[in-house]
Motif scaffolding. Sequence first.
Motif, PDB file in Angstrom:
ATOM      1  N   VAL A 276       6.576  14.326   3.848  1.00 46.72           N
ATOM      2  CA  VAL A 276       6.360  14.509   5.296  1.00 46.72           C
ATOM      3  C   VAL A 276       5.724  13.420   5.818  1.00 46.72           C
ATOM      4  CG1 VAL A 276       5.304  15.943   6.856  1.00 46.72           C
ATOM      5  CG2 VAL A 276       6.420  17.060   5.092  1.00 46.72           C
ATOM      6  N   TYR A 277       6.104  12.926   7.154  1.00 47.54           N
ATOM      7  CA  TYR A 277       5.445  11.829   7.795  1.00 47.54           C
ATOM      8  C   TYR A 277       4.779  12.078   9.128  1.00 47.54           C
ATOM      9  CZ  TYR A 277       8.305   9.279   4.420  1.00 47.54           C
ATOM     10  OH  TYR A 277       8.990   8.802   3.232  1.00 47.54           O
ATOM     11  N   TYR A 278       3.729  11.514   9.209  1.00 48.72           N
ATOM     12  CA  TYR A 278       3.114  11.520  10.566  1.00 48.72           C
ATOM     13  C   TYR A 278       4.208  10.706  11.610  1.00 48.72           C
ATOM     14  CZ  TYR A 278      -1.488  13.027   8.627  1.00 48.72           C
ATOM     15  OH  TYR A 278      -2.435  13.554   8.053  1.00 48.72           O
ATOM     16  N   MET A 279       4.600  11.286  12.712  1.00 45.41           N
ATOM     17  CA  MET A 279       5.396  10.540  13.811  1.00 45.41           C
ATOM     18  C   MET A 279       4.702   9.531  14.273  1.00 45.41           C
ATOM     19  SD  MET A 279       8.574  11.961  13.787  1.00 45.41           S
ATOM     20  CE  MET A 279       9.048  11.651  15.611  1.00 45.41           C
TER      21      MET A 279
ATOM     22  N   LEU B   1       2.859   8.333   5.565  1.00 42.13           N
ATOM     23  CA  LEU B   1       3.397   9.663   4.807  1.00 42.13           C
ATOM     24  C   LEU B   1       1.875  10.736   4.983  1.00 42.13           C
ATOM     25  CD1 LEU B   1       5.342  10.547   2.525  1.00 42.13           C
ATOM     26  CD2 LEU B   1       4.007   9.554   0.964  1.00 42.13           C
ATOM     27  N   GLN B   2       2.245  12.078   5.208  1.00 41.61           N
ATOM     28  CA  GLN B   2       1.376  13.037   5.360  1.00 41.61           C
ATOM     29  C   GLN B   2       1.155  13.746   4.203  1.00 41.61           C
ATOM     30  OE1 GLN B   2       2.117  16.645   5.986  1.00 41.61           O
ATOM     31  NE2 GLN B   2      -0.247  17.116   6.116  1.00 41.61           N
ATOM     32  N   MET B   3       2.295  13.933   3.394  1.00 40.87           N
ATOM     33  CA  MET B   3       2.333  14.677   2.175  1.00 40.87           C
ATOM     34  C   MET B   3       3.597  14.371   1.397  1.00 40.87           C
ATOM     35  SD  MET B   3       3.981  17.707   0.814  1.00 40.87           S
ATOM     36  CE  MET B   3       5.008  18.404   1.945  1.00 40.87           C
ATOM     37  N   GLU B   4       3.551  14.507   0.139  1.00 40.15           N
ATOM     38  CA  GLU B   4       4.521  14.302  -0.873  1.00 40.15           C
ATOM     39  C   GLU B   4       4.524  15.403  -1.861  1.00 40.15           C
ATOM     40  OE1 GLU B   4       6.998  10.936  -2.903  1.00 40.15           O
ATOM     41  OE2 GLU B   4       4.676  10.502  -2.729  1.00 40.15           O
TER      42      GLU B   4
ATOM     43  N   TYR C 125      -1.659  14.744  -0.323  1.00 41.05           N
ATOM     44  CA  TYR C 125      -1.907  15.065   0.922  1.00 41.05           C
ATOM     45  C   TYR C 125      -2.574  13.577   1.450  1.00 41.05           C
ATOM     46  CZ  TYR C 125      -0.211  19.643   0.750  1.00 41.05           C
ATOM     47  OH  TYR C 125       0.411  20.693   0.490  1.00 41.05           O
ATOM     48  N   TYR C 126      -2.273  13.115   2.565  1.00 37.74           N
ATOM     49  CA  TYR C 126      -2.757  12.006   3.085  1.00 37.74           C
ATOM     50  C   TYR C 126      -3.432  12.033   4.367  1.00 37.74           C
ATOM     51  CZ  TYR C 126      -0.072   9.612  -0.526  1.00 37.74           C
ATOM     52  OH  TYR C 126       0.524   9.478  -1.557  1.00 37.74           O
TER      53      TYR C 126
END
Length: 143
Positions: A55-58, A63-66, A83-84
């Motif tokens: 999941v990426y921050y637009m 990257l927000q989560m992997e 999580y980032y």
Amino acid sequence: MKLYFILCSFLILTLNCAAQRTEQYFEYQGRQVPVDRALFFSITEKEGDRFHRRVYYMREDNLQMEGYYIDSNCNIKQGDFVYYYPGGNIEIKSSYSNNKLDGRYLSFYTDGMIKDSSNYLMGNLTGFSYSLHPDGMMKDSII
């Protein structure tokens, strides 16, 4: 030679079509939305018997989560998750087994300093746990 090229091309196209990949846009609460209203973008790909989701921050394009899931709907966590923060630093590192925390759980402040450290066994807190202040001083601990 021409037949070899055609067969190789067909094989490559077949393998690409067999790979399972989904892309979704969603807002803060996790509801899917059109791309122009999205805060996050996710890519989910099947890898063996699990689904790898990123999941990426637009806005930040970071990257927000992997992590990995057992199911294609990404409801049951299985394996390592990271999580980032929007700036790219790690916020949480954890592991799951059948959607339950299992192993070391670490959370971090935005500057990278450890915030919390705990150990879990099949969703139950085990062993020593501690929390630290942003300056690194002990805040709380549980045995």
